[in-house]
Design a protein around this motif. Structure first.
Motif, mmCIF file in Angstrom:
data_model
loop_
_atom_site.group_PDB
_atom_site.id
_atom_site.type_symbol
_atom_site.label_atom_id
_atom_site.label_comp_id
_atom_site.label_asym_id
_atom_site.label_seq_id
_atom_site.Cartn_x
_atom_site.Cartn_y
_atom_site.Cartn_z
ATOM 1 N N GLU A 195 2.779 -4.521 -6.475
ATOM 2 C CA GLU A 195 3.496 -3.247 -6.446
ATOM 3 C C GLU A 195 3.860 -2.880 -7.876
ATOM 4 N N PRO A 196 4.187 -1.612 -8.134
ATOM 5 C CA PRO A 196 4.514 -1.192 -9.510
ATOM 6 C C PRO A 196 5.743 -1.925 -10.055
ATOM 7 N N PRO A 197 5.825 -2.101 -11.384
ATOM 8 C CA PRO A 197 6.987 -2.755 -11.986
ATOM 9 C C PRO A 197 8.295 -2.023 -11.696
ATOM 10 N N SER A 198 8.200 -0.727 -11.396
ATOM 11 C CA SER A 198 9.396 0.084 -11.115
ATOM 12 C C SER A 198 9.918 -0.103 -9.699
ATOM 13 N N ARG A 199 9.252 -0.916 -8.900
ATOM 14 C CA ARG A 199 9.672 -1.116 -7.510
ATOM 15 C C ARG A 199 11.161 -1.465 -7.442
ATOM 16 N N ARG A 200 11.869 -0.858 -6.493
ATOM 17 C CA ARG A 200 13.304 -1.102 -6.376
ATOM 18 C C ARG A 200 13.574 -2.542 -5.952
ATOM 19 N N ARG A 201 14.685 -3.068 -6.379
ATOM 20 C CA ARG A 201 15.173 -4.360 -5.927
ATOM 21 C C ARG A 201 16.646 -4.441 -6.310
ATOM 22 N N ASP A 202 17.320 -5.391 -5.713
ATOM 23 C CA ASP A 202 18.745 -5.554 -6.000
ATOM 24 C C ASP A 202 18.972 -6.450 -7.212
ATOM 25 N N PHE A 203 18.100 -7.453 -7.365
ATOM 26 C CA PHE A 203 18.236 -8.377 -8.490
ATOM 27 C C PHE A 203 16.861 -8.719 -9.035
ATOM 28 N N THR A 204 16.796 -8.870 -10.364
ATOM 29 C CA THR A 204 15.592 -9.345 -11.031
ATOM 30 C C THR A 204 15.910 -10.688 -11.679
ATOM 31 N N VAL A 205 15.088 -11.691 -11.395
ATOM 32 C CA VAL A 205 15.264 -13.021 -11.974
ATOM 33 C C VAL A 205 13.979 -13.387 -12.708
ATOM 34 N N VAL A 206 14.110 -13.954 -13.898
ATOM 35 C CA VAL A 206 12.947 -14.382 -14.673
ATOM 36 C C VAL A 206 13.019 -15.880 -14.905
ATOM 37 N N ASN A 207 11.990 -16.577 -14.468
ATOM 38 C CA ASN A 207 11.888 -18.020 -14.632
ATOM 39 C C ASN A 207 11.185 -18.305 -15.955
ATOM 40 N N ALA A 208 11.954 -18.341 -17.045
ATOM 41 C CA ALA A 208 11.371 -18.532 -18.371
ATOM 42 C C ALA A 208 12.467 -18.864 -19.372
ATOM 43 N N ALA A 209 12.043 -19.374 -20.520
ATOM 44 C CA ALA A 209 12.998 -19.707 -21.581
ATOM 45 C C ALA A 209 13.615 -18.451 -22.173
ATOM 46 N N THR A 210 12.829 -17.372 -22.239
ATOM 47 C CA THR A 210 13.325 -16.091 -22.738
ATOM 48 C C THR A 210 12.900 -14.989 -21.781
ATOM 49 N N ILE A 211 13.643 -13.926 -21.753
ATOM 50 C CA ILE A 211 13.351 -12.809 -20.857
ATOM 51 C C ILE A 211 12.398 -11.836 -21.549
ATOM 52 N N PRO A 212 11.227 -11.558 -20.948
ATOM 53 C CA PRO A 212 10.285 -10.610 -21.553
ATOM 54 C C PRO A 212 10.915 -9.231 -21.734
ATOM 55 N N ALA A 213 10.464 -8.517 -22.746
ATOM 56 C CA ALA A 213 11.016 -7.199 -23.060
ATOM 57 C C ALA A 213 10.805 -6.190 -21.932
ATOM 58 N N SER A 214 9.822 -6.451 -21.062
ATOM 59 C CA SER A 214 9.516 -5.515 -19.977
ATOM 60 C C SER A 214 10.520 -5.576 -18.829
ATOM 61 N N MET A 215 11.445 -6.542 -18.865
ATOM 62 C CA MET A 215 12.400 -6.723 -17.777
ATOM 63 C C MET A 215 13.640 -5.840 -17.953
ATOM 64 N N PRO A 216 14.307 -5.457 -16.842
ATOM 65 C CA PRO A 216 15.528 -4.655 -16.925
ATOM 66 C C PRO A 216 16.641 -5.396 -17.659
ATOM 67 N N ALA A 217 17.609 -4.647 -18.179
ATOM 68 C CA ALA A 217 18.704 -5.241 -18.940
ATOM 69 C C ALA A 217 19.555 -6.172 -18.085
ATOM 70 N N SER A 218 19.590 -5.931 -16.776
ATOM 71 C CA SER A 218 20.428 -6.730 -15.867
ATOM 72 C C SER A 218 19.754 -8.016 -15.389
ATOM 73 N N THR A 219 18.588 -8.328 -15.941
ATOM 74 C CA THR A 219 17.818 -9.491 -15.484
ATOM 75 C C THR A 219 18.584 -10.799 -15.667
ATOM 76 N N VAL A 220 18.481 -11.662 -14.660
ATOM 77 C CA VAL A 220 19.105 -12.987 -14.696
ATOM 78 C C VAL A 220 18.038 -14.014 -15.072
ATOM 79 N N ARG A 221 18.358 -14.899 -16.009
ATOM 80 C CA ARG A 221 17.386 -15.910 -16.446
ATOM 81 C C ARG A 221 17.519 -17.179 -15.615
ATOM 82 N N MET A 222 16.389 -17.761 -15.299
ATOM 83 C CA MET A 222 16.327 -19.009 -14.541
ATOM 84 C C MET A 222 15.420 -19.978 -15.294
#
Length: 350
Positions: A195-222
């Motif tokens: 689905e498109p990156p703009s797809r709605r969701r309540d939370f965005t989590v990134v499993n990585a040492a750093t959060i990619p620039a393409s992620m929303p500002a509210s992204t939670v790191r895992m």
């Protein structure tokens, strides 16, 4: 066959990280894929396709990036965090590669004695690590209803994957990415996205040492952390990963997961030197890929271990050790989800 499949996956994965010639050639097909995906979503949203609301809140943990991003460790973490917050969670899953044998509506309850071939490797891992009811089935609604009937104490359903299973209404959506971000940003088959990156969701989590620039500002790191290895055939034998840094020790690391490099990178960060063995995701190990390895120690993932323990020749190989991982996530995520759930129940939040 396994090698060919793995090679194809690697080729596509590399192509999906940039908008090169192969991706551009496939781009027209991605437009058609996007049209079908959008139409399907709108049909459910508008009520033209029937969907079901369960009597308890539903949280979906999924991804729009094809392949593994770490949903299972995140689901286990959520079960434990929400239990500590006073909820009684249960988990439903498709049970990838599970043999249902009874059609679309077949469901299976996962227990300690379940076979990975019947319920899937990830549900078996979740049931063991999270110690909660788990039911698998291609029809998530049927799986959830069966879980609630068997476990009336459950007051919250976590769906491991199923983001695109719109027939099951959900209250919270969590979309998980890893260090690859959104790849080249295109949909299948030109890119890695369902689905498109703009797809709605309540939370965005990134499993990585750093959060990619393409992620929303509210992204939670895992991040996934592993500090020990446990012998496959004897859980009482435990070794710290730090004790395996001996350069004279011949180590092999094998992974049959969606993103094997993530496992290898974790071991490298622990200071280990090793040969790698990349296996297809959900590999069944019927070919015993370890038999020909010239290694004194073989490190494998927990997901692979649930299948390897059920194969005698592999289970009894003293060289094979499992590296358990634990998701490390900002506790604020659990608190925010707890607040949403309390609002859904009509309770005041602190």
């Amino acid at each position: 066959m396994a090698t060919n499949k793995s090679s194809l996956e690697s080729t596509l994965s590399a192509a999906w990280q940039r908008r090169g010639l192969l991706a551009c050639l496939l781009w027209p097909l991605s437009l058609l894929f996007g049209l079908v995906a959008t139409l399907r979503r709108h049909l459910y949203a508008a009520g033209w396709q029937a969907s079901t609301r369960l009597p308890v809140p539903v949280i979906v943990v999924g991804n729009i990036f094809v392949g593994g991003t770490g949903k299972t460790p995140l689901t286990i973490w959520l079960v434990q965090a929400l239990r500590e917050a006073g909820h009684v969670p249960g988990v439903i899953s498709r049970g990838y590669a599970a043999q249902s044998g009874a059609g679309q509506s077949a469901v299976r309850h996962v227990s300690a004695t379940s076979l990975a071939a019947e319920v899937g490797d990830e549900p078996l891992l979740i049931a063991g690590r999270a110690q909660c009811p788990v039911v698998v089935g291609r029809d998530r609604v049927a799986a959830a209803e069966a879980l609630l009937q068997a476990h009336p104490e459950v007051n919250l359903i976590l769906s491991d994957d199923g983001l695109q299973h719109y027939r099951l209404q959900r209250d919270i959506e969590i979309v998980l990415f890893d260090a690859r971000g959104v790849g080249n940003g295109w949909l299948l088959p030109a890119g890695p996205l369902r689905e498109p990156p703009s797809r709605r969701r309540d939370f965005t989590v990134v499993n990585a040492a750093t959060i990619p620039a393409s992620m929303p500002a509210s992204t939670v790191r895992m991040q996934l952390a592993g500090e020990q290895a446990v012998q496959l055939g004897d859980a009482n034998r435990v070794r710290a990963l730090a004790s395996l840094r001996d350069p004279a020790l011949r180590i092999a690391a094998a992974a049959g997961i969606g993103n094997p490099q993530r496992f290898f990178s974790m071991l490298t960060e622990a200071g280990l030197a090793f040969e790698t063995l990349v296996l297809p995701d959900h590999h069944d190990f019927s070919d015993n890929p370890f038999a020909a390895l010239q290694a004194e120690l073989i490190l494998i993932t927990e997901k692979d271990a649930v299948k390897c323990r059920q194969i005698e020749t592999i289970r009894n190989d003293p060289r094979i050790w499992v590296v358990p991982v634990t998701a490390q996530i900002d506790a604020a995520l659990s608190h925010q989800i707890h607040q949403i759930l309390e609002k859904l129940r009509g309770h005041p939040t602190a």
